[in-house]
Design a protein around this motif. Structure first.
Motif, PDB file in Angstrom:
ATOM      1  N   SER A 198      40.951  18.298  11.707  1.00  0.00           N
ATOM      2  CA  SER A 198      41.310  19.229  10.634  1.00  0.00           C
ATOM      3  C   SER A 198      42.830  19.274  10.542  1.00  0.00           C
ATOM      4  O   SER A 198      43.526  19.145  11.544  1.00  0.00           O
ATOM      5  CB  SER A 198      40.744  20.624  10.904  1.00  0.00           C
ATOM      6  OG  SER A 198      41.383  21.208  12.017  1.00  0.00           O
ATOM      7  N   ALA A 199      43.329  19.471   9.329  1.00  0.00           N
ATOM      8  CA  ALA A 199      44.773  19.585   9.138  1.00  0.00           C
ATOM      9  C   ALA A 199      45.241  20.999   9.478  1.00  0.00           C
ATOM     10  O   ALA A 199      46.337  21.198   9.977  1.00  0.00           O
ATOM     11  CB  ALA A 199      45.141  19.235   7.700  1.00  0.00           C
ATOM     12  N   ARG A 200      44.392  21.974   9.212  1.00  0.00           N
ATOM     13  CA  ARG A 200      44.704  23.376   9.480  1.00  0.00           C
ATOM     14  C   ARG A 200      44.253  23.780  10.874  1.00  0.00           C
ATOM     15  O   ARG A 200      43.292  23.245  11.411  1.00  0.00           O
ATOM     16  CB  ARG A 200      43.975  24.267   8.470  1.00  0.00           C
ATOM     17  CG  ARG A 200      44.786  24.625   7.282  1.00  0.00           C
ATOM     18  CD  ARG A 200      44.113  25.630   6.376  1.00  0.00           C
ATOM     19  NE  ARG A 200      42.901  26.232   6.909  1.00  0.00           N
ATOM     20  CZ  ARG A 200      41.887  26.612   6.162  1.00  0.00           C
ATOM     21  NH1 ARG A 200      41.908  26.440   4.868  1.00  0.00           N
ATOM     22  NH2 ARG A 200      40.825  27.163   6.698  1.00  0.00           N
TER      23      ARG A 200
ATOM     24  N   ARG B 269      32.930  24.616   8.650  1.00  0.00           N
ATOM     25  CA  ARG B 269      33.142  25.975   8.163  1.00  0.00           C
ATOM     26  C   ARG B 269      33.576  26.843   9.329  1.00  0.00           C
ATOM     27  O   ARG B 269      33.075  26.709  10.444  1.00  0.00           O
ATOM     28  CB  ARG B 269      31.855  26.559   7.585  1.00  0.00           C
ATOM     29  CG  ARG B 269      31.423  25.967   6.290  1.00  0.00           C
ATOM     30  CD  ARG B 269      30.244  26.733   5.651  1.00  0.00           C
ATOM     31  NE  ARG B 269      29.465  27.577   6.524  1.00  0.00           N
ATOM     32  CZ  ARG B 269      28.300  27.218   7.073  1.00  0.00           C
ATOM     33  NH1 ARG B 269      27.792  26.039   6.851  1.00  0.00           N
ATOM     34  NH2 ARG B 269      27.630  28.058   7.845  1.00  0.00           N
ATOM     35  N   GLN B 270      34.523  27.728   9.035  1.00  0.00           N
ATOM     36  CA  GLN B 270      34.874  28.772   9.996  1.00  0.00           C
ATOM     37  C   GLN B 270      34.720  30.088   9.262  1.00  0.00           C
ATOM     38  O   GLN B 270      35.312  30.299   8.218  1.00  0.00           O
ATOM     39  CB  GLN B 270      36.264  28.585  10.583  1.00  0.00           C
ATOM     40  CG  GLN B 270      37.408  28.611   9.633  1.00  0.00           C
ATOM     41  CD  GLN B 270      38.737  28.505  10.368  1.00  0.00           C
ATOM     42  OE1 GLN B 270      38.814  28.623  11.580  1.00  0.00           O
ATOM     43  NE2 GLN B 270      39.788  28.284   9.632  1.00  0.00           N
ATOM     44  N   GLY B 271      33.846  30.925   9.755  1.00  0.00           N
ATOM     45  CA  GLY B 271      33.497  32.130   9.020  1.00  0.00           C
ATOM     46  C   GLY B 271      32.807  31.728   7.724  1.00  0.00           C
ATOM     47  O   GLY B 271      31.920  30.887   7.723  1.00  0.00           O
ATOM     48  N   ASP B 272      33.235  32.308   6.606  1.00  0.00           N
ATOM     49  CA  ASP B 272      32.666  31.951   5.310  1.00  0.00           C
ATOM     50  C   ASP B 272      33.461  30.871   4.597  1.00  0.00           C
ATOM     51  O   ASP B 272      33.070  30.420   3.527  1.00  0.00           O
ATOM     52  CB  ASP B 272      32.599  33.197   4.411  1.00  0.00           C
ATOM     53  CG  ASP B 272      31.592  34.211   4.929  1.00  0.00           C
ATOM     54  OD1 ASP B 272      30.630  33.779   5.599  1.00  0.00           O
ATOM     55  OD2 ASP B 272      31.775  35.417   4.687  1.00  0.00           O
TER      56      ASP B 272
ATOM     57  N   ASP C 298      39.060  21.725   5.338  1.00  0.00           N
ATOM     58  CA  ASP C 298      39.199  20.309   5.027  1.00  0.00           C
ATOM     59  C   ASP C 298      39.266  19.534   6.330  1.00  0.00           C
ATOM     60  O   ASP C 298      40.033  19.873   7.233  1.00  0.00           O
ATOM     61  CB  ASP C 298      40.471  20.055   4.216  1.00  0.00           C
ATOM     62  CG  ASP C 298      40.382  20.651   2.823  1.00  0.00           C
ATOM     63  OD1 ASP C 298      39.260  20.753   2.298  1.00  0.00           O
ATOM     64  OD2 ASP C 298      41.429  21.018   2.272  1.00  0.00           O
ATOM     65  N   VAL C 299      38.432  18.493   6.418  1.00  0.00           N
ATOM     66  CA  VAL C 299      38.435  17.654   7.614  1.00  0.00           C
ATOM     67  C   VAL C 299      38.534  16.192   7.199  1.00  0.00           C
ATOM     68  O   VAL C 299      38.159  15.809   6.095  1.00  0.00           O
ATOM     69  CB  VAL C 299      37.159  17.844   8.475  1.00  0.00           C
ATOM     70  CG1 VAL C 299      37.131  19.202   9.120  1.00  0.00           C
ATOM     71  CG2 VAL C 299      35.911  17.586   7.691  1.00  0.00           C
TER      72      VAL C 299
ATOM     73  N   GLU D  26      39.051  31.055  13.535  1.00  0.00           N
ATOM     74  CA  GLU D  26      37.868  31.843  13.894  1.00  0.00           C
ATOM     75  C   GLU D  26      37.249  31.289  15.182  1.00  0.00           C
ATOM     76  O   GLU D  26      37.332  30.095  15.453  1.00  0.00           O
ATOM     77  CB  GLU D  26      36.822  31.764  12.779  1.00  0.00           C
ATOM     78  CG  GLU D  26      37.279  32.317  11.454  1.00  0.00           C
ATOM     79  CD  GLU D  26      37.252  33.829  11.411  1.00  0.00           C
ATOM     80  OE1 GLU D  26      36.455  34.431  12.152  1.00  0.00           O
ATOM     81  OE2 GLU D  26      38.040  34.399  10.652  1.00  0.00           O
ATOM     82  N   PRO D  27      36.569  32.130  15.960  1.00  0.00           N
ATOM     83  CA  PRO D  27      35.960  31.630  17.196  1.00  0.00           C
ATOM     84  C   PRO D  27      34.663  30.843  16.987  1.00  0.00           C
ATOM     85  O   PRO D  27      34.259  30.089  17.857  1.00  0.00           O
ATOM     86  CB  PRO D  27      35.696  32.904  17.997  1.00  0.00           C
ATOM     87  CG  PRO D  27      35.616  33.984  16.983  1.00  0.00           C
ATOM     88  CD  PRO D  27      36.496  33.578  15.845  1.00  0.00           C
ATOM     89  N   VAL D  28      34.016  31.001  15.824  1.00  0.00           N
ATOM     90  CA  VAL D  28      32.747  30.308  15.576  1.00  0.00           C
ATOM     91  C   VAL D  28      32.937  29.308  14.446  1.00  0.00           C
ATOM     92  O   VAL D  28      33.380  29.663  13.358  1.00  0.00           O
ATOM     93  CB  VAL D  28      31.616  31.306  15.223  1.00  0.00           C
ATOM     94  CG1 VAL D  28      30.322  30.562  14.948  1.00  0.00           C
ATOM     95  CG2 VAL D  28      31.433  32.318  16.342  1.00  0.00           C
ATOM     96  N   LEU D  29      32.605  28.047  14.717  1.00  0.00           N
ATOM     97  CA  LEU D  29      32.722  26.964  13.735  1.00  0.00           C
ATOM     98  C   LEU D  29      31.348  26.345  13.517  1.00  0.00           C
ATOM     99  O   LEU D  29      30.561  26.210  14.460  1.00  0.00           O
ATOM    100  CB  LEU D  29      33.678  25.882  14.236  1.00  0.00           C
ATOM    101  CG  LEU D  29      35.085  26.323  14.606  1.00  0.00           C
ATOM    102  CD1 LEU D  29      35.813  25.216  15.333  1.00  0.00           C
ATOM    103  CD2 LEU D  29      35.838  26.751  13.369  1.00  0.00           C
TER     104      LEU D  29
END
Length: 135
Positions: free
Chosen positions: A88-90, A61-64, A68-69, A94-97
């Motif tokens: 991850s494809a994308r 998750r990045q943010g809320d 896809d991984v 975000e700085p927090v994962l």
């Protein structure tokens, strides 16, 4: 009384599921903002574990928002030390994962990690020499 304690300890030891030997290590690699994630998560297998039946589940998750991984089991330096390659494809935005890794079909071992993504490294700007026309 002492006999009951020994019997209870033996009972618990012999009936522990073999999946308790599974271990999930800390992710290795870097997370860069603006680039897809590419990490390796080291695993430790017990003697009874078969790497083909680990049933890995990875969420990111990045943010809320979830990402896809793809998690692929790859061999490590030893047969009992494979790793999960998490990609991850994308691109990371975000700085927090938040990374969650669960392995094992029965008696799974799970760990959660908070990753801090860095801005991409700045490319060195080499000043071009100024050329002046000869008079």
């Amino acid at each position: 009384m002492r006999l009951h304690q020994i019997a209870a300890a033996l009972f618990v030891t012999l009936l522990l599921p073999p999946a308790l030997a599974l271990g999930v290590g800390a992710p290795q690699g870097s997370a860069w903002i603006g680039q897809p994630l590419d990490l390796r998560v080291p695993l430790t297998l017990g003697s009874e574990d078969v790497s083909g039946s680990l049933c890995p589940v990875v969420t990111l998750r990045q943010g809320d928002a979830g990402m896809d991984v793809q998690a692929v089991l790859e061999p490590g330096v030893a047969a009992d030390r494979p790793h999960l390659r998490v990609r991850s494809a994308r691109a990371v935005q975000e700085p927090v994962l938040h990374l969650s890794v669960k392995v094992g079909c029965k008696g799974a071992s799970a760990r959660e990690f908070v990753l801090l993504a860095d801005p991409p490294p700045a490319l060195a700007v080499v000043p071009t020499p100024r050329v002046e026309a000869a008079p």
